[in-house]
Scaffold this active site. Structure first.
Site, mmCIF file in Angstrom:
data_model
loop_
_atom_site.group_PDB
_atom_site.id
_atom_site.type_symbol
_atom_site.label_atom_id
_atom_site.label_comp_id
_atom_site.label_asym_id
_atom_site.label_seq_id
_atom_site.Cartn_x
_atom_site.Cartn_y
_atom_site.Cartn_z
ATOM 1 N N HIS A 7 0.687 -1.192 -0.069
ATOM 2 C CA HIS A 7 -0.285 0.053 0.110
ATOM 3 C C HIS A 7 0.823 1.236 0.329
ATOM 4 O O HIS A 7 1.567 1.702 1.170
ATOM 5 C CB HIS A 7 -0.961 -0.335 1.344
ATOM 6 C CG HIS A 7 -1.802 -1.069 0.968
ATOM 7 N ND1 HIS A 7 -2.537 -2.039 2.330
ATOM 8 C CD2 HIS A 7 -2.296 -1.691 0.104
ATOM 9 C CE1 HIS A 7 -3.593 -2.560 1.735
ATOM 10 N NE2 HIS A 7 -3.756 -2.859 0.719
ATOM 11 N N GLU B 64 1.633 3.990 2.393
ATOM 12 C CA GLU B 64 2.479 3.675 4.456
ATOM 13 C C GLU B 64 3.523 3.893 3.666
ATOM 14 O O GLU B 64 4.366 2.258 4.129
ATOM 15 C CB GLU B 64 1.753 1.776 3.849
ATOM 16 C CG GLU B 64 -0.890 1.774 4.097
ATOM 17 C CD GLU B 64 -0.450 0.610 4.373
ATOM 18 O OE1 GLU B 64 -1.965 0.563 4.600
ATOM 19 O OE2 GLU B 64 0.092 -1.163 4.328
ATOM 20 N N HIS C 265 3.357 -2.935 6.503
ATOM 21 C CA HIS C 265 2.105 -2.363 6.460
ATOM 22 C C HIS C 265 2.038 -1.274 7.514
ATOM 23 O O HIS C 265 2.599 -0.803 8.757
ATOM 24 C CB HIS C 265 0.744 -3.039 6.434
ATOM 25 C CG HIS C 265 0.161 -3.827 5.077
ATOM 26 N ND1 HIS C 265 -0.508 -3.228 4.543
ATOM 27 C CD2 HIS C 265 1.233 -4.989 4.532
ATOM 28 C CE1 HIS C 265 0.138 -4.111 3.314
ATOM 29 N NE2 HIS C 265 1.009 -5.350 3.691
ATOM 30 N N GLU D 53 1.713 -3.955 11.334
ATOM 31 C CA GLU D 53 1.150 -3.016 11.095
ATOM 32 C C GLU D 53 1.481 -2.000 12.010
ATOM 33 O O GLU D 53 1.971 -1.782 13.089
ATOM 34 C CB GLU D 53 -0.218 -3.568 11.620
ATOM 35 C CG GLU D 53 -1.390 -3.822 10.176
ATOM 36 C CD GLU D 53 -1.643 -3.517 8.851
ATOM 37 O OE1 GLU D 53 -1.082 -2.105 8.794
ATOM 38 O OE2 GLU D 53 -2.320 -3.876 7.916
HETATM 39 ZN ZN ZN Z 1 -1.751 -1.852 4.371
#
Ligand code: ZN
Length: 375
Positions: free
Chosen positions: A164, A167, A257, A334
């Site tokens: 992504h 990010e 991420h 994350e």
């Molecule tokens: Zn992500």
């Protein structure tokens, strides 16, 4: 006084609606395909010392509008140090009230990480003499995708980031991780390189990043929803990476991420894949997670995503797809756009330096896993 808004640069994203005195209204541009938007990055020229109000008026229409609550925008006058500036989310608008320190003041969702920095990171890895840099393929916008391989051991580990593109914390994490992985002197890094061959794709979504996207590539594909059926037309980034994974095999995968909403650092595992509880995966995931938390308590294991029930895993996501195919432990890491609420840093929030420290710390956890898997 003439004020200007610019976003015509690497990862720039904003649309200017109006400037009236020091009142500026803006909108975030959607990713190609229109499904997602949230990343922004722009520069305000000519406002040094003047209290300005910048309103992002379509904040309520973004992919994660609730994520604006308790969020503070990153700003820099030197494009090096990014400080948090007072931000309110009110009546569907993200409102930044700030007096710029310079006549070229940058604002972004998180500290940006440019394509040039990515190329510098690859060059750094090459220069250590302890890594092989290989070309995985070409993206739809014609950019070269690279893999960095360190170590010569019998275990095979994969670490990927920036699926992504908004990010950017994943890239800052990669800087710390690769710096330590390829250290000639760090004893744990040396042990890891003896026990494992570590394949790293530091940047999965080069096109989306330069285009200023939040979640998708040049044709609007969310790469972390493409792992069940990647194609060269829609998701070559995943296609080439998975092809390389199938050549090497895999004993562990980490996919790095950022999360828009949660103010914590956490892991998300493949517990929803078919047969999860009957494999060695839960025990090895637990071992890795515990070792990572021990090495760096910015990572915690209390707050995170709800667990997926058995058999309900979304197999289009990297962690589930590779855990299922290779029957190995895998995690999504994350990091927050906001801060770590267990150890807040008011000036910078969750920052590039803390991302890099967390990247360095993962070596401890990978060594713990390798010792277990080599038994
Ligand atoms: Zn992500």
């Amino acid at each position: 006084m003439n004020l200007y808004i610019d976003d015509n640069f690497d990862s720039g994203n904003i649309q200017l609606n109006s400037i009236e005195g020091t009142e500026i209204t803006l909108e975030i541009r959607p990713d190609v395909g229109g499904e997602h938007m949230q990343w922004f990055h722009f520069r305000l020229d000519g406002a040094m010392g003047s209290p300005c109000t910048l309103r992002i008026v379509n904040a309520a229409k973004t992919s994660y509008p609730h994520a604006w609550e308790n969020y503070h925008v990153c700003s820099s006058s030197d494009r090096d140090t990014w400080e948090r500036v007072h931000t309110r989310y009110e009546n569907g608008e993200l409102i930044i009230e700030h007096t710029p320190d310079s006549n070229a003041q940058s604002y972004a969702y998180f500290a940006p990480y440019s394509h040039e920095q990515h190329l510098d990171l690859l060059a750094f890895c090459e220069a250590t003499g302890l890594a092989d840099i290989s070309r995985l393929g070409t993206t739809l916008d014609g950019r070269a995708m690279h893999k960095v391989t360190g170590g010569t051991g019998p275990l095979t580990y994969w670490v990927i980031g920036r699926q992504h593109p908004g990010e950017t914390m994943a890239s800052w994490w990669m800087e710390g991780f690769l710096d330590r992985l390829l250290s000639p002197t760090d004893a744990l890094a040396r042990e890891l390189r003896q026990k494992a061959t570590v394949h790293v794709v530091p940047h999965m979504n080069l096109d989306g990043a330069i285009r200023g996207h939040l979640r998708t590539n040049a044709v609007g594909a969310n790469l972390n929803r493409e792992w069940d059926t990647p194609t060269l037309e829609r998701s070559p980034e995943v296609y080439y990476t998975l092809e390389s994974m199938r050549e090497t095999g895999m004993h562990f995968c980490l996919d790095v991420h950022g999360d828009e909403a949660l103010p914590y650092i956490f892991l998300s595992g493949p517990e929803g894949i078919v047969g999860y509880d009957d494999t060695h995966i839960p025990a090895q995931c637990e071992l890795f997670g515990k070792a990572y938390e021990g090495a760096n308590p910015d990572l915690q294991r209390v707050h995170g995503y709800p667990l997926t029930p058995p058999g309900k895993a979304n197999m289009s996501m990297c962690t589930n797809a590779v855990a299922g195919e290779f029957q190995c432990p895998a995690y999504t890491l994350e990091m927050p756009f906001k801060d770590n609420d267990n150890a807040p840093e008011l000036h910078q929030g969750w920052s590039p330096d803390r991302c890099a420290e967390l990247g360095r710390s993962v070596i401890d956890a990978l060594v713990a896993l390798a010792r277990e898997q080599q038994k």
